[in-house]
Design a protein around this motif. Structure first.
Motif, PDB file in Angstrom:
ATOM      1  N   SER A 153      41.650  18.117  -8.953  1.00  0.00           N
ATOM      2  CA  SER A 153      43.080  18.263  -8.490  1.00  0.00           C
ATOM      3  C   SER A 153      43.340  17.377  -7.559  1.00  0.00           C
ATOM      4  O   SER A 153      44.892  16.502  -7.300  1.00  0.00           O
ATOM      5  CB  SER A 153      43.468  19.309  -7.834  1.00  0.00           C
ATOM      6  N   THR A 154      42.173  17.068  -6.546  1.00  0.00           N
ATOM      7  CA  THR A 154      42.870  15.421  -5.400  1.00  0.00           C
ATOM      8  C   THR A 154      42.389  14.978  -5.572  1.00  0.00           C
ATOM      9  O   THR A 154      43.264  13.933  -4.717  1.00  0.00           O
ATOM     10  CB  THR A 154      42.462  16.785  -4.077  1.00  0.00           C
ATOM     11  N   GLY A 155      41.189  14.361  -6.649  1.00  0.00           N
ATOM     12  CA  GLY A 155      40.894  13.428  -6.553  1.00  0.00           C
ATOM     13  C   GLY A 155      39.834  13.188  -4.991  1.00  0.00           C
ATOM     14  O   GLY A 155      38.941  11.508  -5.137  1.00  0.00           O
ATOM     15  N   THR A 156      38.981  14.019  -4.445  1.00  0.00           N
ATOM     16  CA  THR A 156      37.998  13.216  -3.422  1.00  0.00           C
ATOM     17  C   THR A 156      37.109  13.882  -4.180  1.00  0.00           C
ATOM     18  O   THR A 156      37.133  14.043  -4.636  1.00  0.00           O
ATOM     19  CB  THR A 156      38.271  15.009  -2.500  1.00  0.00           C
ATOM     20  N   THR A 157      36.451  11.859  -3.565  1.00  0.00           N
ATOM     21  CA  THR A 157      35.017  11.867  -4.359  1.00  0.00           C
ATOM     22  C   THR A 157      34.328  12.472  -2.993  1.00  0.00           C
ATOM     23  O   THR A 157      34.221  11.929  -1.682  1.00  0.00           O
ATOM     24  CB  THR A 157      34.885  11.286  -4.380  1.00  0.00           C
ATOM     25  N   TYR A 158      32.924  12.646  -3.887  1.00  0.00           N
ATOM     26  CA  TYR A 158      31.548  12.260  -2.705  1.00  0.00           C
ATOM     27  C   TYR A 158      30.725  11.872  -3.640  1.00  0.00           C
ATOM     28  O   TYR A 158      30.124  12.232  -5.104  1.00  0.00           O
ATOM     29  CB  TYR A 158      31.493  14.272  -2.721  1.00  0.00           C
ATOM     30  N   TYR A 159      28.946  11.767  -2.505  1.00  0.00           N
ATOM     31  CA  TYR A 159      28.194  10.339  -3.262  1.00  0.00           C
ATOM     32  C   TYR A 159      27.255  10.925  -2.177  1.00  0.00           C
ATOM     33  O   TYR A 159      27.303  11.736  -1.161  1.00  0.00           O
ATOM     34  CB  TYR A 159      28.354   9.019  -3.070  1.00  0.00           C
ATOM     35  N   THR A 160      26.214  10.955  -3.113  1.00  0.00           N
ATOM     36  CA  THR A 160      24.680  10.868  -3.108  1.00  0.00           C
ATOM     37  C   THR A 160      24.474  10.103  -1.526  1.00  0.00           C
ATOM     38  O   THR A 160      25.462   9.309  -0.752  1.00  0.00           O
ATOM     39  CB  THR A 160      23.452  11.537  -3.809  1.00  0.00           C
ATOM     40  N   ASP A 161      23.046  10.213  -2.086  1.00  0.00           N
ATOM     41  CA  ASP A 161      23.116   9.306   0.030  1.00  0.00           C
ATOM     42  C   ASP A 161      23.133   7.528  -0.466  1.00  0.00           C
ATOM     43  O   ASP A 161      24.132   7.299  -1.251  1.00  0.00           O
ATOM     44  CB  ASP A 161      21.390   9.117   0.713  1.00  0.00           C
ATOM     45  N   SER A 162      23.130   7.183   0.212  1.00  0.00           N
ATOM     46  CA  SER A 162      23.035   5.042   0.128  1.00  0.00           C
ATOM     47  C   SER A 162      22.643   4.491  -1.139  1.00  0.00           C
ATOM     48  O   SER A 162      22.739   3.646  -1.764  1.00  0.00           O
ATOM     49  CB  SER A 162      22.710   4.681   1.668  1.00  0.00           C
ATOM     50  N   SER A 163      21.772   5.357  -1.516  1.00  0.00           N
ATOM     51  CA  SER A 163      20.675   4.764  -2.488  1.00  0.00           C
ATOM     52  C   SER A 163      21.541   4.046  -4.496  1.00  0.00           C
ATOM     53  O   SER A 163      21.522   3.835  -4.978  1.00  0.00           O
ATOM     54  CB  SER A 163      20.386   5.520  -3.566  1.00  0.00           C
ATOM     55  N   VAL A 164      22.994   5.267  -3.809  1.00  0.00           N
ATOM     56  CA  VAL A 164      24.086   4.259  -4.990  1.00  0.00           C
ATOM     57  C   VAL A 164      25.452   4.509  -4.374  1.00  0.00           C
ATOM     58  O   VAL A 164      26.495   3.972  -4.950  1.00  0.00           O
ATOM     59  CB  VAL A 164      24.091   5.750  -6.015  1.00  0.00           C
ATOM     60  N   LYS A 165      25.955   5.012  -3.182  1.00  0.00           N
ATOM     61  CA  LYS A 165      26.815   5.137  -1.937  1.00  0.00           C
ATOM     62  C   LYS A 165      27.209   3.362  -2.522  1.00  0.00           C
ATOM     63  O   LYS A 165      26.589   2.698  -2.108  1.00  0.00           O
ATOM     64  CB  LYS A 165      26.944   5.624  -0.828  1.00  0.00           C
ATOM     65  N   GLY A 166      28.664   2.690  -2.710  1.00  0.00           N
ATOM     66  CA  GLY A 166      28.484   1.333  -2.378  1.00  0.00           C
ATOM     67  C   GLY A 166      28.325   0.531  -3.752  1.00  0.00           C
ATOM     68  O   GLY A 166      29.276  -0.293  -4.254  1.00  0.00           O
ATOM     69  N   ARG A 167      27.517   1.216  -4.993  1.00  0.00           N
ATOM     70  CA  ARG A 167      27.440   0.733  -6.045  1.00  0.00           C
ATOM     71  C   ARG A 167      27.594   1.862  -7.357  1.00  0.00           C
ATOM     72  O   ARG A 167      28.305   1.072  -8.599  1.00  0.00           O
ATOM     73  CB  ARG A 167      26.112   1.013  -6.270  1.00  0.00           C
ATOM     74  N   PHE A 168      27.976   3.132  -6.673  1.00  0.00           N
ATOM     75  CA  PHE A 168      28.245   4.022  -8.269  1.00  0.00           C
ATOM     76  C   PHE A 168      30.364   4.282  -7.333  1.00  0.00           C
ATOM     77  O   PHE A 168      30.092   4.572  -6.351  1.00  0.00           O
ATOM     78  CB  PHE A 168      28.015   4.791  -7.824  1.00  0.00           C
ATOM     79  N   THR A 169      31.020   4.865  -8.389  1.00  0.00           N
ATOM     80  CA  THR A 169      32.484   5.459  -8.134  1.00  0.00           C
ATOM     81  C   THR A 169      32.804   5.946  -9.237  1.00  0.00           C
ATOM     82  O   THR A 169      32.882   5.630 -10.388  1.00  0.00           O
ATOM     83  CB  THR A 169      33.315   3.883  -8.254  1.00  0.00           C
ATOM     84  N   ILE A 170      33.051   7.053  -8.919  1.00  0.00           N
ATOM     85  CA  ILE A 170      33.515   8.384  -9.753  1.00  0.00           C
ATOM     86  C   ILE A 170      35.267   8.431  -9.817  1.00  0.00           C
ATOM     87  O   ILE A 170      35.804   8.233  -9.153  1.00  0.00           O
ATOM     88  CB  ILE A 170      32.701   9.971  -9.421  1.00  0.00           C
ATOM     89  N   SER A 171      35.225   8.743 -11.272  1.00  0.00           N
ATOM     90  CA  SER A 171      37.206   8.892 -11.164  1.00  0.00           C
ATOM     91  C   SER A 171      37.415  10.068 -11.641  1.00  0.00           C
ATOM     92  O   SER A 171      36.656   9.970 -12.909  1.00  0.00           O
ATOM     93  CB  SER A 171      37.474   7.184 -11.040  1.00  0.00           C
ATOM     94  N   ARG A 172      38.914   9.983 -11.917  1.00  0.00           N
ATOM     95  CA  ARG A 172      39.276  11.018 -13.414  1.00  0.00           C
ATOM     96  C   ARG A 172      40.612  10.519 -14.023  1.00  0.00           C
ATOM     97  O   ARG A 172      41.126   9.711 -13.211  1.00  0.00           O
ATOM     98  CB  ARG A 172      39.129  12.228 -13.347  1.00  0.00           C
ATOM     99  N   ASP A 173      41.015  10.411 -14.863  1.00  0.00           N
ATOM    100  CA  ASP A 173      42.353  10.054 -15.375  1.00  0.00           C
ATOM    101  C   ASP A 173      42.263  11.797 -16.364  1.00  0.00           C
ATOM    102  O   ASP A 173      41.981  12.332 -17.263  1.00  0.00           O
ATOM    103  CB  ASP A 173      41.672   9.326 -16.783  1.00  0.00           C
ATOM    104  N   ASN A 174      43.248  11.868 -15.941  1.00  0.00           N
ATOM    105  CA  ASN A 174      44.375  13.321 -15.819  1.00  0.00           C
ATOM    106  C   ASN A 174      44.813  13.493 -17.547  1.00  0.00           C
ATOM    107  O   ASN A 174      44.289  14.087 -17.596  1.00  0.00           O
ATOM    108  CB  ASN A 174      44.762  13.781 -14.615  1.00  0.00           C
TER     109      ASN A 174
END
Length: 125
Positions: free
Chosen positions: A54-75
Motif C-alpha cells: 500500500s505505501t511502497g515502504t521498503t526493507y532490506y537485509t544487511d549490507s550484503s545486499v543493500k545498495g545492490r538490490f532494489t525491491i519495487s512493485r507495479d500496482n
C-alpha cells in the motif's frame, strides 16, 4: 486461489544484473507485505527484501545486499520486482517471492502465508 509466480532467474557472471519478477494473483494484496527470500545451496532460507504494497515502504537485509538490490512493485500489473546489480557468486540461491498480511515481522519467513515456487539464480565467478 492465491498464486505467486516468480520469473527472471538464470545463470550470469559476477558483476552482471538480473531483475526478478513475482506476478501475484488470486486476491487483493493491497494490505499485504511482499517479500523476497533466498535459499543458498545447503543453507536456510533467508530474508532479502520486502515492500509494503500500500505505501511502497521498503526493507532490506544487511549490507550484503543493500545498495545492490532494489525491491519495487507495479500496482497495475500486480507484480513485485527485485532488481539485482553487481551480482556476486555468494548471491547464488533459489529466490522466492512471498506474501504476508502481518508485515510487522516481514523478516521472518514464518510470517508469510503464501509462497511462490522459486527461481534459480546462479552467479559464476
Amino acid at each position: 486461489q492465491v498464486q505467486l509466480v516468480e520469473s527472471g532467474g538464470g545463470l550470469v557472471q559476477a558483476g552482471d544484473s538480473l531483475r526478478l519478477s513475482c506476478a501475484a494473483s488470486g486476491r487483493t494484496f493491497s494490505g499485504y507485505t511482499m517479500g523476497w527470500f533466498r535459499q543458498p545451496p545447503g543453507k536456510e532460507r533467508e530474508f532479502v527484501a520486502a515492500i509494503r504494497w500500500s505505501t511502497g515502504t521498503t526493507y532490506y537485509t544487511d549490507s550484503s545486499v543493500k545498495g545492490r538490490f532494489t525491491i519495487s512493485r507495479d500496482n497495475a500489473k500486480n507484480t513485485v520486482y527485485l532488481q539485482m546489480t553487481g551480482l556476486k557468486p555468494e548471491d547464488t540461491a533459489v529466490y522466492y517471492c512471498a506474501a504476508t498480511n502481518y508485515g510487522a515481522t516481514y523478516y521472518h519467513k514464518e510470517s508469510y502465508d503464501y509462497w511462490g515456487q522459486g527461481t534459480q539464480v546462479t552467479v559464476s565467478s
